[in-house]
Design a protein around this motif. Structure first.
Motif, short mmCIF file in Angstrom:
data_model
loop_
_atom_site.label_atom_id
_atom_site.label_comp_id
_atom_site.label_asym_id
_atom_site.label_seq_id
_atom_site.Cartn_x
_atom_site.Cartn_y
_atom_site.Cartn_z
N TRP A 135 38.32 79.48 33.10
CA TRP A 135 38.65 79.35 31.98
C TRP A 135 38.91 78.30 31.69
CZ3 TRP A 135 40.86 84.99 30.83
CH2 TRP A 135 40.09 86.21 31.27
N ARG A 136 39.05 78.07 30.53
CA ARG A 136 39.52 76.81 29.76
C ARG A 136 40.89 77.61 28.60
NH1 ARG A 136 38.75 73.56 25.41
NH2 ARG A 136 39.53 71.96 26.71
N ILE A 137 41.70 76.53 29.53
CA ILE A 137 43.54 77.40 29.53
C ILE A 137 44.55 76.39 29.14
CG2 ILE A 137 45.72 79.05 29.87
CD1 ILE A 137 43.28 80.31 32.13
N ARG A 195 51.26 76.36 34.06
CA ARG A 195 50.36 75.56 33.75
C ARG A 195 49.80 75.64 35.46
NH1 ARG A 195 51.16 70.21 35.25
NH2 ARG A 195 52.11 70.23 33.53
N ARG A 196 50.83 75.51 35.91
CA ARG A 196 50.52 75.21 37.91
C ARG A 196 49.94 76.77 38.45
NH1 ARG A 196 54.87 71.47 37.44
NH2 ARG A 196 56.13 73.41 38.40
N ALA A 197 50.80 78.30 37.87
CA ALA A 197 50.17 78.73 38.51
C ALA A 197 48.68 78.81 37.69
CB ALA A 197 51.33 80.02 37.51
N PHE A 198 48.30 78.50 36.70
CA PHE A 198 46.61 78.98 36.28
C PHE A 198 45.85 78.61 37.06
CE2 PHE A 198 48.59 81.53 32.94
CZ PHE A 198 48.22 82.54 32.97
N HIS A 225 42.50 74.35 18.76
CA HIS A 225 40.31 74.87 17.56
C HIS A 225 39.64 73.75 18.77
CE1 HIS A 225 41.71 76.92 13.74
NE2 HIS A 225 42.41 75.50 14.06
N GLU A 226 39.77 74.09 20.17
CA GLU A 226 39.12 73.37 20.80
C GLU A 226 38.64 73.99 22.24
OE1 GLU A 226 41.65 70.04 22.24
OE2 GLU A 226 41.76 68.57 20.44
N GLY A 227 38.46 75.09 21.63
CA GLY A 227 37.39 76.26 22.68
C GLY A 227 37.87 77.06 23.76
N TRP A 228 39.28 77.02 23.92
CA TRP A 228 40.15 77.73 24.54
C TRP A 228 39.69 79.45 25.03
CZ3 TRP A 228 42.42 73.95 27.16
CH2 TRP A 228 43.04 72.53 25.81
N ASP A 229 39.25 79.38 26.03
CA ASP A 229 39.40 80.81 26.92
C ASP A 229 40.49 81.98 26.69
OD1 ASP A 229 36.67 80.87 27.82
OD2 ASP A 229 36.96 79.75 28.69
#
Length: 230
Positions: free
Chosen positions: A5-7, A18-21, A54-58
């Motif tokens: 995923w993009r998060i 951030r590091r956890a994901f 708006h950059e396509g995040w999941d």
């Protein structure tokens, strides 16, 4: 094979979420007006409202948006009896217009993130006062209130999660609570007993690693497993 995923982790400088994901193999970026404490090159310095949503995040997880004027404990600085009457007192050196401006900033950031074109959204914020609730989107649910000790962190800090497209967090390593008045109980209340100082707000809002490890697992791994079995 399911793609990572993009998060986007919004309003975070510590890098804890951030590091956890990222540890689970996802394409994760954080953003904030301030630089990342860990110097990561996967941190974007920007206002989260300036197009990045708006950059396509999941998945969007907003960690520490401005909430001081939205929460119940801050209501006394916003209004006296009723709604939007002059407060009985204000913080030293601050005006009512200052309070209103901070309130509007908090409302704008929260609602912009909640209504972003992203399928899964989690916003960390305390339970709101009535003035803030009046300005919220109609589909906003009540927050899930969790505690750090549910996730192996010896601390008290009620944390509210407003969730869209994501399951409530489940306990993963719940610690037994200490007896009130003991030394352990005092240590668990360190966040609430933190003395005034220039870094107090930043330190009080800091994420707990155990909670974010659980969130990363439950909000991504479990969801991807369900998708594969569907």
């Amino acid at each position: 094979m399911q793609r990572p995923w993009r998060i986007l982790i919004g309003c975070e400088t510590s890098g804890i979420a951030r590091r956890a994901f990222a540890a689970l193999g996802h394409d994760v970026w954080s953003c904030d007006l301030e630089r990342a404490e860990d110097g990561s090159n996967r941190h974007i310095r920007c206002d989260i409202r300036d197009g990045i949503l708006h950059e396509g995040w999941d998945l969007l997880a907003v960690m520490h948006p401005p909430c001081t004027r939205l929460c119940r404990s801050g209501r006394r600085w916003m209004s006296g009896p009723g709604k939007w009457t002059p407060p009985k007192q204000l913080p030293k050196g601050r005006s009512w217009s200052d309070m209103r401006a901070e309130f509007e900033l908090g409302i704008d950031i929260f609602t912009t993130c909640w209504t972003a074109p992203i399928a899964r959204v989690a916003i960390e914020n305390p339970e709101m006062n009535d003035l803030a609730k009046d300005r919220m989107p109609a589909d906003l649910p009540a927050p899930q209130i969790v505690q750090p000790y549910w996730f192996g962190e010896p601390a008290y800090k009620a944390t509210g999660w407003y969730l869209r497209g994501l399951p409530p967090l489940r306990e993963t390593n719940c610690l037994p609570e200490p007896e009130p008045g003991t030394d352990a109980w005092t240590r668990w209340n360190a966040v609430h007993r933190m003395p005034p100082g220039p870094d107090r707000a930043r330190l009080r809002s800091r994420s707990f690693p155990g909670m974010m490890i659980a969130a990363a697992d439950q909000w991504t791994t479990a969801a991807l497993t369900a998708q594969r079995s569907a």
